[in-house]
Each structure stands twice: as structure tokens, then as C-alpha cells.
Design an enzyme around this catalytic site. Structure first.
Site, mmCIF file in Angstrom:
data_model
loop_
_atom_site.group_PDB
_atom_site.id
_atom_site.type_symbol
_atom_site.label_atom_id
_atom_site.label_comp_id
_atom_site.label_asym_id
_atom_site.label_seq_id
_atom_site.Cartn_x
_atom_site.Cartn_y
_atom_site.Cartn_z
ATOM 1 N N THR A 137 70.611 -27.311 5.945
ATOM 2 C CA THR A 137 70.794 -28.542 5.158
ATOM 3 C C THR A 137 70.234 -28.270 3.764
ATOM 4 O OG1 THR A 137 68.812 -29.402 6.269
ATOM 5 C CG2 THR A 137 70.927 -30.195 7.048
ATOM 6 N N LYS A 163 66.809 -23.747 11.386
ATOM 7 C CA LYS A 163 67.030 -24.420 10.104
ATOM 8 C C LYS A 163 65.925 -25.446 9.911
ATOM 9 C CE LYS A 163 68.365 -28.115 9.329
ATOM 10 N NZ LYS A 163 67.799 -29.544 9.224
ATOM 11 N N THR A 174 60.836 -30.785 11.884
ATOM 12 C CA THR A 174 62.240 -31.201 11.846
ATOM 13 C C THR A 174 63.095 -30.002 11.711
ATOM 14 O OG1 THR A 174 61.810 -33.194 10.720
ATOM 15 C CG2 THR A 174 64.023 -32.424 10.640
ATOM 16 N N GLU A 260 60.921 -27.780 1.161
ATOM 17 C CA GLU A 260 61.636 -28.368 0.029
ATOM 18 C C GLU A 260 60.759 -28.416 -1.222
ATOM 19 O OE1 GLU A 260 64.737 -31.280 2.408
ATOM 20 O OE2 GLU A 260 62.904 -32.117 1.566
ATOM 21 N N ASN A 383 64.516 -35.293 -2.546
ATOM 22 C CA ASN A 383 64.582 -36.363 -1.563
ATOM 23 C C ASN A 383 64.896 -37.731 -2.149
ATOM 24 O OD1 ASN A 383 64.065 -35.254 1.157
ATOM 25 N ND2 ASN A 383 62.416 -34.287 -0.002
#
Lengths: 388, 388
Positions: A137, A163, A174, A260, A383
Site C-alpha cells: 500500500t 506488507k 498492521t 511511513e 496520512n
């Protein structure tokens, strides 16, 4: 393994977002799934089917979590696994679904069903990286691992893929991850070693403290038609468990390194706790503190934020017995600031891409470590702007 | 009240960072202090002295928390209160210290002691805003409140001030706050109503989930030489408690509205819980989720993140009974996405500066609400670049 584009994320793009993994024969299988009370439809179906301890195929997609989608979501995930089972000529119960992406939207089932026959035709033992790429993602690169070790009956070969970059928190991170092993083992043994490995690896990383609705780690063992058996002797079991933990650890480290917007990986190590849970709770509270994570980003040895986070963890300790080091630079000893030129030295440590923060509670003999990232303005941009 | 510059934050700047509040006579006093296990020296001294239920003066500083400073820090805070007591000619036990700012550095005691006589000479009933300004850290403006209500013996006048913008989390918010009342009440009564007011106001806001080492809320009542008595009848006690809760609420709302880098205030309301604690825990988990807070910032009605946060709160509920609205726009009903053009409407709500998110668990009759902010790149910049 095989990957294809079903236009799940963007109907116009030709980016792979659907993948299939198939074993030659039913494999011993185990899974660890999200602790989130709101579990996605594919998670619910995986839990139900993996309970039998065997599995032959995994069908995965990115771009859509199929979570909070009600009975329609469950019908959709069942029909996708049914299509794969039909094409593969295996029992439907031996196919499990994994999904990741936006919550609350319906999967484009027709486009996915269209791609299943093509996926089956493309199956290839060399497609590990393509599959890892298809389930990305916000990941910036695919994450795979390949390991091997000898046991008494032959060589254990293990490959894994994962992932995850955001919505990453312990219990569990996650993420989707699949580990495949040639060697045969009993399902109960696989379940036991997988649970322990997950607890010690994926559950000890954090990017943002958010636990997703879709986290799933699946292991399949002995799906190849080989004679290697890895749970026949205590030595073999030890080798197998160590190899599985190494695979989980490598994948977990790859996830946190790709956090991220993150530019650093910091190992928060807490020692001298009454028990491991207490050590991990203090480490997690530090590792998830926004003020600690922004100080890591600013390379600012503002250790007061670390101590303030430890103090709100809910774990009893004596503040006057705390020792704290950034890398190998002591900054606090017996709860009192260290004198001298620690600041420049600690700042130099924090300019590194990877380092330790070590907190000694001096209240016991247990320890625990959580790996975290810095929090950057880029995380906020990803985000605030990205629908995930 | 009086404020002065002691060069605590920046020896060169002439910015006020020291303040003194003095009552005409010993006042009934109560305090709520941080739940952080690592409490700063001034917090430890305040707890000790406020236990007697009376207080006559508060000496406050910004720029330095005097936390994690060991026995030296305790000696420093004692000597500062002793100097104020000496100048004011009151008992040392009647003076309490409040500090906020960087952790782990020693206070510039000599510069502070130098300023005490001048502070005493400057005492003025009109200096509320100057004092509120002197204790600001990353706050963008001073926060004060002035309220009054009649009781059976006369008019209750109440003024309050507070600081705080980051390291703000429930239990309690990172902040200093002082509330002053003309009316006399018994210390036990004051302690009881202050605790309840704090729990329902300051403890229900969050900016970044970090609880500081220095949080202190102090109330002093009856320090003026007046005849108003506010706890003589049940009606008076009700009026007094309501006024105190209103003062706390106004200050708490001022704090969250000034959250570091924040552009929005969102009221996360959870209903239909088994009890208030459960409702508040779900609301807090949503209110502190980085993914929710970045979605608020991006004005993105990505409600899956809200449900995912609720699901990891550790509170049991049935996902298929959840209803969720953003403002007055339903997005999820009975755990299933609402059809139609909700997205555009919800996005319009999220463009507002202030709105509600309402989650109905349908599992009981209790409710609870937490006020939160969006998380912006500006928050990261403030906390990566600023030593607080």
C-alpha cells in the site's frame, strides 16, 4: 505464486493488486490475526478455515480491506475464494483470503473473479517479489525473506513476504505476511511456534500505534511434495522454530524500516523490570509517544520526554533509580541528569539512521525492546492526503 | 497577581516567565496534580503543602519544569518558595510552586530570587492576563476565565488562568491552572468539587496523548477578606460546584483550541456504552489515534480509521451494532456503510473548524466525550524543532 492487476485501487492503473499463492498439496497451516475487535471479513473467514490446521492456497489483494462491509463483505470474500478453489480444483475450505487497503468500501468482485483464471495460469515458483509488490500500500518497496537451515531429514527452505508501513502497532502490526516452508510439521507445532515468533517480532514494532482491522500472518509448511520433516526430533524442532522466528524478525524489521515518512529506526530497550510485560509496556509507551517520536525526528536529545513517557506507562518504578542512555551516552543516572558534555555526544548518536535508547529501571531482572520510527511531517502528509 | 522576567527561557530576552499570586489571607486550597510517576520537584512540594487544605501564595515559572533534577531540584524549589514567604511575611508552608518547561535542567535560582522582591511590590488585582502570559510555553495566547454567580451570602467571583498547548493528554492534561475564588468554603468541600470538575473537563481533552511531569491545577477560595461563604447550604454548594466546573471547562476548552499546530477541535462522543469508563476509553482511543487525527487534518471522511481505533480500545462491543455519524451525516449504520452521497456531505462537515464525531455502540446507556485536535505537519515542526 502469481500476481495480477484487478484495478482495485485505481481501475485505470495497471498496477498489480491481486496475488495467489498455491501449495502442491494441502499444507500444515497456522495464522495470527488482528486483535482489533473490528476484524475484516477476510480475517473472519481465515480464522474459521485455518482452525482445521491445513490450507492449500492464499488469495490476497491490496487497495481494499473489505472491512466494515457487513454480510455483503463476507459474501464477497467467500465468492472470491470459491472461484480460486474451483480453478485450482481444491476444496473451498483450503483457500484463505487476505485483504488490505481502505476500510468500508465494497471489493470490485467481478474484476477480481475475471482475473482468477489468469492468475492460476501464471503460477510460478519465482514470483515471490511480484506477489510482495502486489500487496503493497504505502510501502516504498516489497519485503521478502529467504532462509534455509539443515534438519535431520534434509534442508528446510523458508520464504516469506510482508506488507505494511502505516497503521503499524504491536498486537499486531498492521500488515499482511505469509511464510512458506517446504518441510512438513504438525499443525499444532506450527501454531505454537508461529504464535511465539509473532509475539517476539511483529508484536514488538510500532510506527503509529494504530492496530488495523486486517492484520494477518499466515504460515504454510509442507505444501511441497518433499520428504523433509522438521518436527521429528527436539533438535529439528529447535532449528525450525529459530528459522521461523528469524523469518518473522527479518520481515518485521523490514516493515519498521519502511515506516511511513520515517527516516530512523530506534530500538527502545527497557531493562531492570519486574517482568517482561512491564518492560515491554514501558518500552511501548516511549516508542509510541508523539513527543519522543518528534524529538527523534528533530535529532534532539531532549531525554525529558522519554522519562515523561516512561512515567505515564502505568508501570511502578522508582524515579530516583532510573538510568538512561542514548546510544552509549549516559544522560541520566540515579534519576539525576549527568553532568558534562553529554548533549553534543547524544546529538551525534541521534544523527545516525539507527540506534538504541536504553532505560534501566533497576527494579528487577526482566527486559523488553520495541522498535520504533521517528514521526515526520511527511507521515502527516501521507496520512492526511492518502485514503488508506 | 504579578509577573516578571527572570530570563529562565532565554537570559537575554525580556519575556515574562515568573509570576506570583497572593491572597489577602490564608485560603482554603486544593490541587489536582499529574498522574505521571515521574513528578517534578514543584509537584512533590505542592502535594505535600496543599494537604493541609490552606495556601496563601503561588509562585510559578515557565521555561523550566524543574523535573528529573534530583535533590538539587527539590532544594531549589524550596528556596524559591522560602524567598517568597519571607518577602510576603507568611509561613513557608503556605506558598506552593508551579513550574513548566524543559525537563532535566536546573532552574536559574539566583535570577529568580533576585526578582521576588520586585514581584511582591508589583502585586495588582488587575494582572490576571499578565500572569497567564508569563506561564505560556508554546501557547499562542494567554488563557483566562472570569465568572460570577450569586449564592445566599453574596456574589461568588471566580477567576482562573491556565497554560498548555502540547504534552496534553487526559489524566491530566499537561498544563498549569490556577482558580481563585472570593468566597470561603471548607477545604474538604473544595477538594471534592475540584477533583470532580477536573475529571469532567481537563481530563477529557487531548492534544498528543502525552501526560507531563508537571501538570497542576490549583484552586484557592476565600483568600480575600470577604464575608461570602459558598458552602453553607445545599443550593450554595451546587452553585459553587457548577461555577468551578464551568471555569475548568472554559480553561480546558481554551487549551485544546490552542493545541500545537492544530486547526480544528473535534468532539468525539461515544454513546450506548455499558458504563462511562468504557465510553471514555473508546472516545480516548479514537481521539488519540494518529490516523484519525491526520484524517481530521486532511478533512478526509475516512471513517474506517475511526472504527479501527474503536476496535482496538479494549472495550467489548458488537461491530454489527455500530452507528457512526460525522456531524449530522450518518456514515455507518448497524456496522454497514451507509449508501448514497454521504462522502461529500461528511467532507463539508470536516471543513468546519469544530464539529462532532458520534459513535453509538448500542450496548448500554452510558456515554462519554473527549475533545481532540487534528494532527498537522506544524505539530511535528513545533516538537521536532522546539526544546520543550
Amino acid at each position: 505464486l502469481a500476481a495480477a492487476s484487478a484495478g482495485i485501487k485505481d481501475p485505470g492503473a495497471n498496477r498489480d493488486d491481486l496475488a495467489l499463492i498455491v501449495a502442491d498439496q494441502p499444507a500444515a497451516a497456522a495464522a495470527v490475526t488482528t486483535t482489533n475487535l473490528v476484524a475484516a471479513a477476510p480475517v473472519l473467514l481465515t480464522r474459521q478455515r485455518i482452525a482445521q490446521g491445513t490450507c492449500q492456497a492464499v488469495i490476497m489483494n491490496s487497495g481494499n480491506a473489505n472491512a466494515c462491509t457487513g454480510t455483503q463483505g463476507m459474501e464477497d470474500t467467500i465468492s472470491i475464494t470459491a472461484a480460486a478453489a474451483h480453478e485450482l480444483n481444491v476444496n473451498e475450505d483450503l483457500v484463505i483470503p487476505l485483504s488490505t487497503g481502505v476500510i468500508g468500501a465494497r471489493l470490485p468482485v467481478d474484476r477480481i473473479l475475471d482475473r482468477v483464471p489468469g492468475l492460476v495460469r501464471k503460477l510460478d515458483v519465482h514470483s515471490l517479489e511480484e506477489v510482495a509488490r502486489a500487496i503493497m500500500t504505502t510501502d516504498t518497496h516489497p519485503k521478502t525473506v529467504e532462509l534455509e537451515a539443515p534438519c535431520s531429514t534434509g534442508m528446510i527452505h523458508m520464504v516469506g513476504l510482508a506488507k505494511g508501513a502505516g497503521m503499524i502497532a504491536p498486537n499486531m502490526a498492521t500488515m499482511l505476511a505469509v511464510i512458506l516452508v517446504n518441510a512438513r510439521v504438525a499443525p499444532d507445532f506450527l501454531r505454537s511456534v508461529l504464535g511465539r515468533a509473532c509475539e517476539r517480532t511483529f508484536n514488538r514494532i510500532t510506527v503509529d500505534g494504530d492496530t488495523s482491522t486486517n492484520d494477518t500472518l499466515v504460515a504454510m509448511a509442507g505444501g511441497a511434495s518433499e520428504s523433509v520433516r522438521a518436527d521429528g526430533t527436539p533438535e529439528d524442532r529447535t532449528v525450525f522454530a529459530a528459522l521461523l522466528e528469524q523469518a518473522c524478525s527479518d520481515l518485521a524489521q523490514a516493515l519498521v524500516r519502511d515506516g511511513e515518512g520515517a527516516s530512523k529506526v530506534v530500538h527502545v530497550r527497557v531493562r531492570g523490570a519486574a517482568d517482561t510485560d512491564a518492560a515491554l509496556l514501558v518500552a511501548r509507551t516511549i516508542a509510541q509517544s508523539l513527543l519522543v517520536k518528534t524529538a527523534l525526528h528533530g535529532e534532539d536529545p531532549n531525554w525529558g520526554r522519554i522519562i515523561a513517557a516512561a512515567g505515564r506507562a502505568g508501570v511502578p518504578f522508582q524515579p530516583e533509580r532510573l538510568n538512561l542512555s542514548i546510544g552509549d551516552v549516559p544522560v541520566l543516572r540515579n534519576g539525576t541528569p549527568v553532568a558534562g558534555d553529554w548533549e553534543e555526544k547524544a546529538h551525534a548518536i541521534m544523527q545516525q539512521r539507527e540506534y538504541d535508547i536504553s532505560l534501566e529501571l533497576n527494579g528487577g531482572h526482566a527486559e523488553g525492546s520495541i522498535d520504533t520510527t521517528d514521526l515526520s511531517a511527511e507521515y502527516v502528509r501521507i496520512n492526511a492526503d492518502y485514503r488508506s
